[in-house]
Design an enzyme around this catalytic site. Structure first.
Site, mmCIF file in Angstrom:
data_model
loop_
_atom_site.group_PDB
_atom_site.id
_atom_site.type_symbol
_atom_site.label_atom_id
_atom_site.label_comp_id
_atom_site.label_asym_id
_atom_site.label_seq_id
_atom_site.Cartn_x
_atom_site.Cartn_y
_atom_site.Cartn_z
ATOM 1 C CB SER A 21 -0.890 0.000 1.235
ATOM 2 O OG SER A 21 -1.734 1.129 1.223
ATOM 3 C CE LYS A 45 -2.683 7.189 -3.107
ATOM 4 N NZ LYS A 45 -2.387 8.620 -3.022
ATOM 5 C CG ASN A 69 6.366 7.437 3.910
ATOM 6 O OD1 ASN A 69 5.245 7.926 4.092
ATOM 7 N ND2 ASN A 69 6.633 6.160 4.158
ATOM 8 C CG LEU A 73 -2.820 7.795 6.262
ATOM 9 C CD1 LEU A 73 -3.785 7.664 7.450
ATOM 10 C CD2 LEU A 73 -2.584 6.430 5.630
ATOM 11 C CB CYS A 127 -0.361 4.935 8.941
ATOM 12 S SG CYS A 127 0.381 6.516 8.507
ATOM 13 C CB ILE A 188 6.377 -4.721 10.059
ATOM 14 C CG1 ILE A 188 7.663 -4.566 9.250
ATOM 15 C CG2 ILE A 188 6.481 -5.866 11.051
ATOM 16 C CD1 ILE A 188 8.923 -4.271 10.043
ATOM 17 C CG ASN A 189 2.804 0.675 8.113
ATOM 18 O OD1 ASN A 189 3.642 1.412 7.602
ATOM 19 N ND2 ASN A 189 1.507 0.853 7.921
ATOM 20 N N GLY A 214 12.350 0.021 3.762
ATOM 21 C CA GLY A 214 13.514 -0.327 2.954
ATOM 22 C C GLY A 214 14.394 -1.378 3.614
ATOM 23 N N GLY A 241 11.251 -4.282 3.483
ATOM 24 C CA GLY A 241 12.631 -4.409 3.013
ATOM 25 C C GLY A 241 12.888 -5.553 2.059
#
Lengths: 301, 255
Positions: A21, A45, A69, A73, A127, A188-189, A214, A241
């Site tokens: 997402s 998204k 980032n 949202l 988020c 994971i987020n 990443g 990642g």
């Protein structure tokens, strides 16, 4: 020949990798593009009830080992996103990501996503940079349970919950999803993070903090999936990642039935899925894994 | 990592509302690429690299909003955080080229003129809006100016002058950057005339690096697949010249 086909509960995918997402999912055509380039599905998204501009720029910067980032949202709201969802879901499997503050908002949004053609819904409970949303509600097992329950009673498509690593009670949150009837967890987020400019003596992101994704977070994600696999019976989707087939294999062996790729699109390009699929297939052939299922959780045995 | 804190070496007043900030930056940059420029406390905005001169690079800023006005307050010695370079840039190996800059869009193509010496049109509303004609006249084999009001050079717009020049001389490719309405009619003219073109487009951006998808036109990322698109690519962009997306991702009609 090994098969890349996988099942996440009731949902079968021809390829185990999905676009995460927030990546290349502003429009229907961009989601279709990623599926054409080898993704088994695309996650939209995160969409809310109303249009949201997100945080002001700067909301992104590359860092050593990945990127940070704080998009905040941004999205056009569920009504306007209908067209993108319908366009995309006519061409491939689209998982609708939604965010809200309360169970009834999640239930409403998930119902819309089902109407628009989503094959599953992913609840953004993770988020790290949107006040009142995401991980602020996703780190309380009781709230997570009430959200998942509400969504489960409003849709018939699979309900996935995307979890945050920014907690010491990840297993409890995973259990809350499972107890509420959730069909899968996605882990994971991003990890809550910050960048400071020494020259300007201030945080770079307009929101001050954001989320790190990443390469740097892969070991965190793999550990999270491994821990969740130890306590859950529902399927797990691994994310964090993944840049190449070895990363994907780690997540699968930790217990994931499928995986998502996000930040790697930056450095590897949109062709990243094709390369991962090819490498994974070759590895599975060489090491005698006939299916993703036969490899899932292998590191636990 | 691709963020750099650079020091401004020189500020050049290009016109009453446009300035070039030249700074030391030892990076390899191709004409048509851009950087994301941080304006602390205000914004971060994409800016074309207007000058590529060894270790010195520049951006050219027209004061039109809060962020660009803030950039106009900077002077030599001040620091700026930029990230990049981003985007594909122009392919300058396309034979005989005609380079067109419209308004501040001239900043995005001027380095292509400097590198190739190609024929060039600088178009603007009026004489006072013309920028970079000095440097262009030094490098371009044939520089033409067009103003809507006729206050300098050809009276008319860039596309009218382009048609005139194309009928007098053979070109293999048009290179252009400017307001989207100019680019739209440049594209239409190239279609009619059977001419190749490379147009540098602009959309609202967040990451600049090809991940967030916020600047997509159909399925193409302006920041990563572009900002320079060929005629063939543009023919497949249904949003070109018609609509753009706002910060929420809503489609906004441009007409």
């Amino acid at each position: 020949m090994a098969s890349l086909r996988t099942e996440i509960g009731a949902l079968a995918l021809e390829k185990p990798g999905m676009v995460a997402s927030g990546i290349m999912d502003e429009t229907g055509p961009s989601m279709i593009r990623m599926i054409k380039e080898g993704a088994g599905a695309a996650v939209s998204k995160s969409i809310g009830c109303e249009p949201n501009e997100g945080h002001k720029n700067p909301c992104f910067s590359e860092v050593c080992g990945g990127l940070v980032n704080a998009m905040g949202l941004p999205n056009p709201g569920i009504e306007l996103f209908e067209e993108e969802m319908r366009t995309a879901s006519a061409h491939g499997k689209i998982i609708g990501s939604v965010y809200g503050a309360k169970p009834d908002e999640f239930a409403f949004l998930a119902g819309k996503m089902e109407d628009f053609g989503a094959c599953a819904v992913e609840l953004n409970l993770s988020c790290p940079h949107a006040k009142g949303y995401g991980m602020e509600i996703g780190t309380d097992p009781a709230i997570v349970k009430s959200i998942v329950s509400a969504v489960k009673s409003s849709v018939s498509i699979p309900v996935w919950a995307k979890l945050t690593p920014n907690t010491h009670i990840l297993a409890d949150i995973g259990r809350a999803v499972q107890d509420a009837g959730g069909d899968a967890v996605v882990a994971i987020n991003t990890l809550k993070a910050m960048i400071i400019s020494p020259e300007f003596a201030r945080p770079v992101l307009s929101n001050k903090f954001g989320g790190l994704s990443g390469k740097a977070i892969k070991p965190v994600g793999v550990r999270a999936v491994y821990d969740l696999k130890s306590v859950l019976d529902i399927p797990i989707v691994g994310v964090g990642g993944i840049y190449g087939w070895r990363d994907a294999a780690e997540y699968i062996m930790a217990g994931a039935s499928a995986f998502q790729v996000g930040s790697a699109v930056l450095s590897e390009g949109t062709g990243v899925f094709g390369k991962i699929n090819e490498g994974l297939e070759r590895f599975m052939d060489e090491y005698g894994y006939g299916s993703v299922k036969s490899m899932a959780g292998a590191a636990h045995e | 990592m691709n963020d750099y804190t650079v020091t401004i070496e020189k500020v050049i007043q290009e016109s009453y509302d446009t300035r070039t900030l030249a700074f030391g930056w030892d990076a390899e940059v191709r004409p048509g690429q851009f950087v994301m420029v941080w304006v602390p406390g205000i914004d971060e905005i994409p800016m074309s690299v207007s000058g590529i001169n060894g270790r010195t690079k520049s951006i050219t800023v027209k004061a039109i909003g809060e962020a660009t006005n803030a950039l106009h307050t900077l002077s030599a010695g001040d620091r700026m955080r930029i990230r990049g370079p981003y985007g594909n840039g122009f392919d300058l190996s396309r034979g005989e080229m005609l380079i067109i800059g419209g308004g501040v869009g001239t900043a995005a193509v001027i380095s292509a003129t400097v590198q190739t010496g190609s024929d060039m049109i600088i178009a603007a509303r009026s004489e006072k809006d013309i920028i970079m004609n000095d440097i262009a006249s030094r490098y371009s084999k044939n520089l033409r100016i067009a103003t809507d009001d006729g206050s300098a050079g050809f009276r008319g717009n860039a596309v009218q002058l382009m048609k005139e020049m194309v009928s007098a001389k053979h070109y293999d490719c048009i290179i252009a950057c400017g307001p989207e309405v100019m680019l739209y009619f440049t594209y239409k003219a190239c279609e009619e005339l059977g001419l190749e073109c490379q147009l540098s487009l602009e959309r609202y951006m967040k990451c600049g690096a090809g991940v967030c998808g916020c600047c997509v036109m159909d399925d193409m990322r302006v920041c990563k697949d572009g900002p320079v698109f060929t005629k063939q690519q543009i023919s497949e962009l249904s949003e070109f010249g018609k609509s753009k997306r706002d910060a929420c991702g809503r489609l906004i009609s441009m007409r």
